[in-house]
Design a protein around this motif. Structure first.
Motif, short mmCIF file in Angstrom:
data_model
loop_
_atom_site.label_atom_id
_atom_site.label_comp_id
_atom_site.label_asym_id
_atom_site.label_seq_id
_atom_site.Cartn_x
_atom_site.Cartn_y
_atom_site.Cartn_z
N ASP A 1 -32.72 -42.21 8.73
CA ASP A 1 -31.56 -43.08 8.53
C ASP A 1 -31.96 -44.36 7.79
N VAL A 2 -33.06 -44.98 8.23
CA VAL A 2 -33.54 -46.19 7.58
C VAL A 2 -34.03 -45.87 6.17
N ASN A 3 -34.75 -44.78 6.02
CA ASN A 3 -35.23 -44.38 4.68
C ASN A 3 -34.06 -44.19 3.71
N ASN A 4 -33.00 -43.53 4.17
CA ASN A 4 -31.86 -43.26 3.30
C ASN A 4 -31.14 -44.54 2.90
N HIS A 5 -30.99 -45.46 3.84
CA HIS A 5 -30.28 -46.70 3.54
C HIS A 5 -31.09 -47.61 2.61
N LEU A 6 -32.41 -47.61 2.77
CA LEU A 6 -33.24 -48.56 2.04
C LEU A 6 -33.98 -47.94 0.86
N LYS B 1 -34.11 -53.22 8.76
CA LYS B 1 -32.65 -53.24 8.68
C LYS B 1 -32.15 -54.68 8.63
N SER B 2 -32.72 -55.54 9.48
CA SER B 2 -32.27 -56.94 9.52
C SER B 2 -32.52 -57.64 8.19
N ILE B 3 -33.67 -57.38 7.58
CA ILE B 3 -33.97 -58.02 6.29
C ILE B 3 -32.92 -57.61 5.25
N SER B 4 -32.49 -56.35 5.31
CA SER B 4 -31.48 -55.89 4.35
C SER B 4 -30.13 -56.57 4.57
N ARG C 1 -34.39 -65.13 2.25
CA ARG C 1 -33.97 -64.49 1.00
C ARG C 1 -33.71 -65.56 -0.04
N THR C 2 -34.58 -65.60 -1.03
CA THR C 2 -34.46 -66.58 -2.10
C THR C 2 -34.64 -65.89 -3.44
N THR C 3 -34.16 -66.54 -4.49
CA THR C 3 -34.40 -66.03 -5.84
C THR C 3 -35.71 -66.61 -6.35
#
Length: 305
Positions: free
Chosen positions: A127-132, A149-152, A214-216
């Motif tokens: 499930d995690v592999n498919n989402h990410l 998951k949280s990072i995403s 999360r930064t650019t």
């Protein structure tokens, strides 16, 4: 007694182990909450593995931000909901069943520490592999799935603080986890908490605190090794720093935060010159292995009549 101490006293060890319930010390939780609240103005908080809500209880003393929280265990949920702060939307649900597209600008968590044979890895990992779009292997521990998951779900400018066992930094299955962290361009600081006063109450493991943002633009990664809770007060100012491009996910990352001893000795040679090491039996049950060994010892060394 604290809320956590009362729960431990009234709940069997078997139940707590089943759900990997190890509680974060208040001083560490305070440090993590303080960090995620800094930076960009926050509007929405996520606590993916609520437990008894130590993070949300601390956040409630500092802010009125709404919190989305998840707890899969009905027993600890019943204890937590009775003291849940205002503004916390606590659900007795599996975090992985929640919306992957929901975004947050503050995430704080002590996820369950379960090895691959102690949870449904055949469902969770794909499930995690498919989402990410990644390829975690079947030996991946559950806490790293929570982390990825949280990072995403981090908003631009959002901050995340996770306290997790540090084994993934130096394990085989951790290679893909580290690759995913580097590719996310969010990894900011790894604080390895290595002291006798174990970070996880009752758990024999070394912890690390991961701070992500999360930064650019380009990101550098900081490493700190602290040997006391008090060390958390200085680790944000005292650290070793590397460009993300200089970090190699394929090696053990302890080389980035531990001083090597090789320079102290002359004439060292690789261990592989003398012996080969391979993994032994993995039963998934220490009690079973211990019982088997005791039976074998009884046969070899029978009790005297």
């Amino acid at each position: 007694m604290t809320l956590e101490q009362k729960y431990i006293a009234s709940t069997s060890l078997g139940h707590r182990k089943r759900y990997a319930q190890f509680f974060t010390p208040e001083k560490i939780a305070e440090f993590m909450c303080q960090w995620v609240l800094q930076g960009k103005q926050k509007t929405r908080v996520l606590e993916p593995a609520y437990g008894l809500g130590i993070f949300s209880r601390i956040l409630a003393q500092k802010t009125t931000l709404p919190v989305d929280a998840y707890e899969i265990d009905g027993q600890i949920f019943a204890s937590a909901v009775a003291v849940c702060p205002n503004g916390v939307n606590l659900r007795n649900e599996d975090y992985f069943a929640s919306d992957w597209d929901a975004k947050y600008d503050a995430i704080v968590c002590n996820p369950p520490y379960l090895k691959f044979h102690d949870y449904d890895n055949a469902t969770y990992i794909p499930d995690v592999n498919n989402h990410l779009g990644i390829k975690l292997n079947g030996f991946t521990n559950l806490y790293t799935l929570f982390l990825l998951k949280s990072i995403s779900q981090l908003q631009e400018g959002g901050r995340l603080a996770y306290i997790i066992p540090s084994e993934f930094l130096n394990s085989d299955y951790g290679v893909e986890v580290k690759n995913a962290l580097l590719e996310s361009n969010t990894l900011h600081h790894i604080i390895v908490v290595d002291f006798t006063e174990c970070a996880f109450d009752g758990a024999l493991t070394t912890a690390c605190i991961l701070l992500c943002e999360r930064t650019t633009g380009s990101v550098s990664v900081r490493f700190s090794l602290v040997n006391s809770i008090e060390g958390l007060n200085t680790c944000l100012k005292e650290y070793t720093e590397y460009n993300t491009s200089d970090l190699d996910a394929n090696i053990k990352w302890k080389s980035y935060y531990e001083e090597g001893n090789g320079c102290k000795y002359n004439n060292l040679v690789p261990f592989s010159k003398f012996a080969k090491v391979s993994r032994g039996i993995a039963t998934g049950s220490n009690d079973f292995l211990r019982s088997s060994l005791q039976k074998q010892m009884t046969i070899i060394f029978p009790k005297s009549a």
